[in-house]
Design an enzyme around this catalytic site. Structure first.
Site, PDB file in Angstrom:
ATOM      1  N   TYR A  37       0.831  -1.193   0.000  1.00  0.00           N
ATOM      2  CA  TYR A  37       0.000   0.000   0.000  1.00  0.00           C
ATOM      3  C   TYR A  37       0.871   1.250   0.000  1.00  0.00           C
ATOM      4  CZ  TYR A  37      -3.815   3.140   1.060  1.00  0.00           C
ATOM      5  OH  TYR A  37      -4.754   4.140   0.975  1.00  0.00           O
ATOM      6  N   HIS A 193     -10.461   6.848   7.036  1.00  0.00           N
ATOM      7  CA  HIS A 193      -9.304   6.003   6.732  1.00  0.00           C
ATOM      8  C   HIS A 193      -8.901   5.107   7.892  1.00  0.00           C
ATOM      9  CE1 HIS A 193      -8.722   8.909   3.390  1.00  0.00           C
ATOM     10  NE2 HIS A 193      -8.437   7.790   2.775  1.00  0.00           N
ATOM     11  N   ARG A 223      -4.319   8.958  -8.334  1.00  0.00           N
ATOM     12  CA  ARG A 223      -3.640   7.739  -7.914  1.00  0.00           C
ATOM     13  C   ARG A 223      -4.484   6.563  -8.361  1.00  0.00           C
ATOM     14  NH1 ARG A 223      -5.771   5.546  -2.713  1.00  0.00           N
ATOM     15  NH2 ARG A 223      -3.900   4.277  -2.585  1.00  0.00           N
ATOM     16  N   ASN A 225      -5.894   2.747  -7.246  1.00  0.00           N
ATOM     17  CA  ASN A 225      -6.087   1.788  -6.171  1.00  0.00           C
ATOM     18  C   ASN A 225      -6.696   0.549  -6.820  1.00  0.00           C
ATOM     19  OD1 ASN A 225      -6.035   0.728  -3.622  1.00  0.00           O
ATOM     20  ND2 ASN A 225      -7.804   1.900  -2.866  1.00  0.00           N
ATOM     21  N   GLU A 265      -9.360   1.318  -9.460  1.00  0.00           N
ATOM     22  CA  GLU A 265      -9.962   2.637  -9.275  1.00  0.00           C
ATOM     23  C   GLU A 265      -8.964   3.707  -9.698  1.00  0.00           C
ATOM     24  OE1 GLU A 265     -12.655   1.621  -5.299  1.00  0.00           O
ATOM     25  OE2 GLU A 265     -10.920   2.939  -5.135  1.00  0.00           O
ATOM     26  N   TYR A 316      -8.184  -7.282   3.993  1.00  0.00           N
ATOM     27  CA  TYR A 316      -8.799  -5.966   3.826  1.00  0.00           C
ATOM     28  C   TYR A 316      -9.519  -5.857   2.489  1.00  0.00           C
ATOM     29  CZ  TYR A 316      -9.075  -0.885   3.177  1.00  0.00           C
ATOM     30  OH  TYR A 316      -9.495   0.390   2.925  1.00  0.00           O
ATOM     31  N   LYS A 317      -8.933  -6.425   1.445  1.00  0.00           N
ATOM     32  CA  LYS A 317      -9.544  -6.338   0.118  1.00  0.00           C
ATOM     33  C   LYS A 317     -10.631  -7.393  -0.089  1.00  0.00           C
ATOM     34  CE  LYS A 317      -5.502  -4.137  -1.980  1.00  0.00           C
ATOM     35  NZ  LYS A 317      -6.101  -2.853  -2.404  1.00  0.00           N
TER      36      LYS A 317
END
Lengths: 346, 317
Positions: A37, A193, A223, A225, A265, A316-317
């Site tokens: 990350y 966050h 950015r 993601n 994204e 997390y994903k």
């Protein structure tokens, strides 16, 4: 630029597919075999011709179908669009920003004419022509933010800057990777966050916040993601988890190429002029493993990234249940050869 | 960073030492809209060196045809305000930044109390346009040394006389911060812009009365103070640069072609923060950004306004 808009669905029979051109321009996010990350913010300057970053807002072959899918989601759950009362200047900023960008970059599809505050907007792909008075919400069929939010691909959050932080005080969110606007609206930067693993101890979010607080007009940033989604579904919201969560149990080594999608994204941030708000745009691109594998370099890269992903990020994903099946499906493309750095397909 | 090019359309002397500039797009187009409280950074290419100063926009944020700024000729100017007063004429073309707002009105405030001292009136001139347009509840208190220093008192009188109170110090009229702050309804935000002493007095009075920190807003653009020359050692680029006594560290870095980020150039925004690796002297912090703990640590410095009294200062740059 001529665009052929596809008839396709992002739910039920899932007829969404990428054309070879759409695959080639896919914003593949992995320059290296290892993923960790990072904030990876860069200036949102014009990319090469045909790239998803060529223009301020990207309109592609999925435009009409995505806007239709967004309308279905909003009809079923109007709470996917919310705006706190103090965000009205930001709403008009957003309307002006999207209309001016689209009309400038895609003149065959969109046009905007202004006579003082009397504006006329034409959206040819969706068959819309609307005359209205800029600044007078009563002259539009709905609030200015929702009105244009429905006519642009992707999700949008409007951030109000105050109290040394950013508040997510408006949003239109119909293609989110498992987060809820109803839950997050009105939250500050550190509140939304909070759940991201491995970052608070690095001070990453504090630095990103400081950077965004000084974001300037005419100097947007972006950015990438990523996560994964089973079936080409845009609406993977917590509210509708029963409709898509179970699909994660259906993936096996045989069907992973068809069912599993990389979901990228393209996140862009723009400072608005009148409200001093920031527009946070989250544009979702989907590609199946089969489509990705038409470029073996990408399949090799993603095989390595997914195989070696940190367990906290796997969790997390939300890809724990099918990680091994997808790694197994991709392994056939990976001969272990050094493919160097960079995100290029070949 | 993207820049705008503007042409000076008119110049007016509005009060003692204050010159008012009206700017239009140099290419005949519209200028970007902005929010009240925004400033622009004007680039002034003087012979031998470039000055960049921040000035608040005082025109209506909705007026896309003009920007207006007012420049107070600073008695101890290093050259920026003197350049604006002496070198800039009608027709001059200037590079300016896009508007940046570090002094924004809170959109959730119930009442806005605006406190201006002298030239500090300028950001409020734009903010009251926004407040009038949005129907915001506010009052403006404007203090000045004497009538000939009251740059915008007449303009205010015509526009918002119901909500504006003027204080002429030469007639013994002074603001009583304590009484003023005590009289405010709950949910009020206070905004102060003006001379350092006034802003500090207002802020400390508000804190002493228990006002929430986020309800207290102030803006002061500092000019970099003059000091003694010293040497910058840059560890990454392995350069040594001399900072002259009348130059800021940021200006010295820019003159040497080093890519150093910056935004407000007045010690307010935090964008130009640099990491200090070492020095044989002491840091002289002048900014409003770093916390006292940061300043005491000796590890951070804002090169736009701060400097060092030393032989060398080593930076991680």
């Amino acid at each position: 630029m001529s665009l052929a808009f596809k008839q396709e669905t992002f739910r039920d029979d899932y007829t969404f597919r990428n054309s070879p051109e759409a695959i080639r321009r896919f914003p593949f996010p992995f320059p290296e075999d290892q993923y960790m990350y990072s904030v990876n913010i860069e200036p949102h300057t014009a990319g090469p011709k045909g790239a998803v970053t060529e223009f301020t807002l990207d309109v592609d072959e999925h435009y009409v179908a995505e806007c239709r899918d967004k309308a279905i989601t909003l009809e079923q759950d109007p709470g996917r669009c919310a705006s706190l009362p103090h965000m009205m200047d930001a709403e008009w900023d957003f309307l002006e920003f999207t209309m001016e960008s689209l009309a400038r970059d895609y003149p065959e599809q969109f046009s905007l004419s202004k006579n003082g505050k009397a504006w006329t907007w034409i959206n040819r792909p969706l068959g819309i022509e609307q005359s209205f008075v800029f600044g007078d919400a009563a002259t539009l069929p709905m609030g200015p933010f929702e009105y244009m939010g429905r006519q642009v691909q992707g999700d949008f959050v409007l951030l109000d800057q105050r109290e040394d932080t950013l508040f997510a005080d408006a949003g239109i969110v119909t293609s989110q990777a498992d987060w809820s606007l109803a839950f997050n609206v009105g939250m500050s930067w550190n509140e939304w966050h909070g759940p991201v693993p491995q970052v608070t101890k690095l001070g990453v979010m504090d630095r990103a916040l400081k950077f965004l607080m000084s974001l300037q007009q005419a100097n947007p940033v972006r950015r990438l993601n990523w996560t994964m989604t089973i079936n080409p579904r845009l609406d993977t919201s917590p509210e509708n988890y029963p409709l898509w969560g179970g699909d994660r149990n259906k993936v096996n080594e045989q069907n992973a190429g068809e069912l599993a999608h990389l979901r990228v994204e393209l996140q862009t941030l723009f400072r608005m002029p009148r409200s001093n708000a920031i527009v946070f745009s989250i544009r979702c691109y989907l590609i199946s493993m089969q489509e990705m594998a038409t470029y073996p370099r990408w399949a090799k890269r993603f095989h390595r990234v997914l195989r070696d992903l940190h367990p906290d990020l796997v969790e997390y994903k939300g890809i724990t249940k099918y990680q091994q099946a997808v790694v197994a499906w991709l392994s056939r493309f990976d001969d272990g050869a050094d493919i160097g750095t960079g995100t290029q397909p070949e | 960073m993207s820049q705008l090019q503007v042409k000076v359309a008119s110049i007016q002397d509005v009060s003692a030492g204050v010159r008012h500039f009206t700017l239009v797009d140099a290419h005949g187009g519209e200028l970007p809209a902005f929010s009240g409280g925004s400033h622009i950074v004007v680039t002034m290419p003087a012979p031998g060196r470039t000055y960049r100063n921040a000035y608040s926009l005082l025109s209506s944020p909705e007026d896309r045809a003009h920007y207006e700024i007012a420049v107070h000729r600073q008695p101890q100017s290093r050259g920026g305000s003197i350049y604006m007063h002496e070198e800039v004429k009608v027709g001059s073309v200037l590079d300016i930044s896009y508007p940046v707002n570090l002094f924004a009105l809170s959109r959730v405030a119930k009442h806005h109390l605006l406190i201006a001292g002298g030239i500090g009136i300028t950001p409020f001139m734009a903010q009251i346009h926004d407040l009038e347009r949005l129907g915001g509840d506010y009052s403006l208190h404007y203090g000045f040394r004497s009538r000939e220093h009251a740059a915008f008192a007449d303009a205010l009188k015509g526009r918002v006389s119901q909500r504006a109170v003027c204080y002429d110090e030469s007639l013994g009229q002074r603001m009583d911060f304590d009484a003023l702050l005590r009289a405010q309804p709950l949910g009020t935000h206070v905004y102060a812009c003006g001379p350092q002493g006034m802003v500090e007095a207002l802020v400390s009075t508000a804190r002493a009365l228990g006002w929430p920190e986020h309800h207290i807003h102030s803006e002061q653009f500092l000019a970099p103070p003059v000091g003694e020359p010293f040497t910058l050692k840059l560890s990454k680029s392995e350069l040594e640069i001399t900072v002259q006594g009348d130059m800021s560290m940021l200006e010295a870095l820019e003159a040497a072609g080093v890519d150093a980020p910056s935004l407000c150039r007045g010690g307010a925004c935090g964008r130009c923060e640099l990491e200090v690796l070492g020095t044989d002297g002491e840091l002289q912090h002048h900014d409003h950004y770093l916390s006292d703990a940061d300043k005491a640590s000796g590890r951070k410095i804002m090169p736009c306004v701060s400097r060092a009294k030393c032989g060398y200062l080593e930076l991680n740059l």
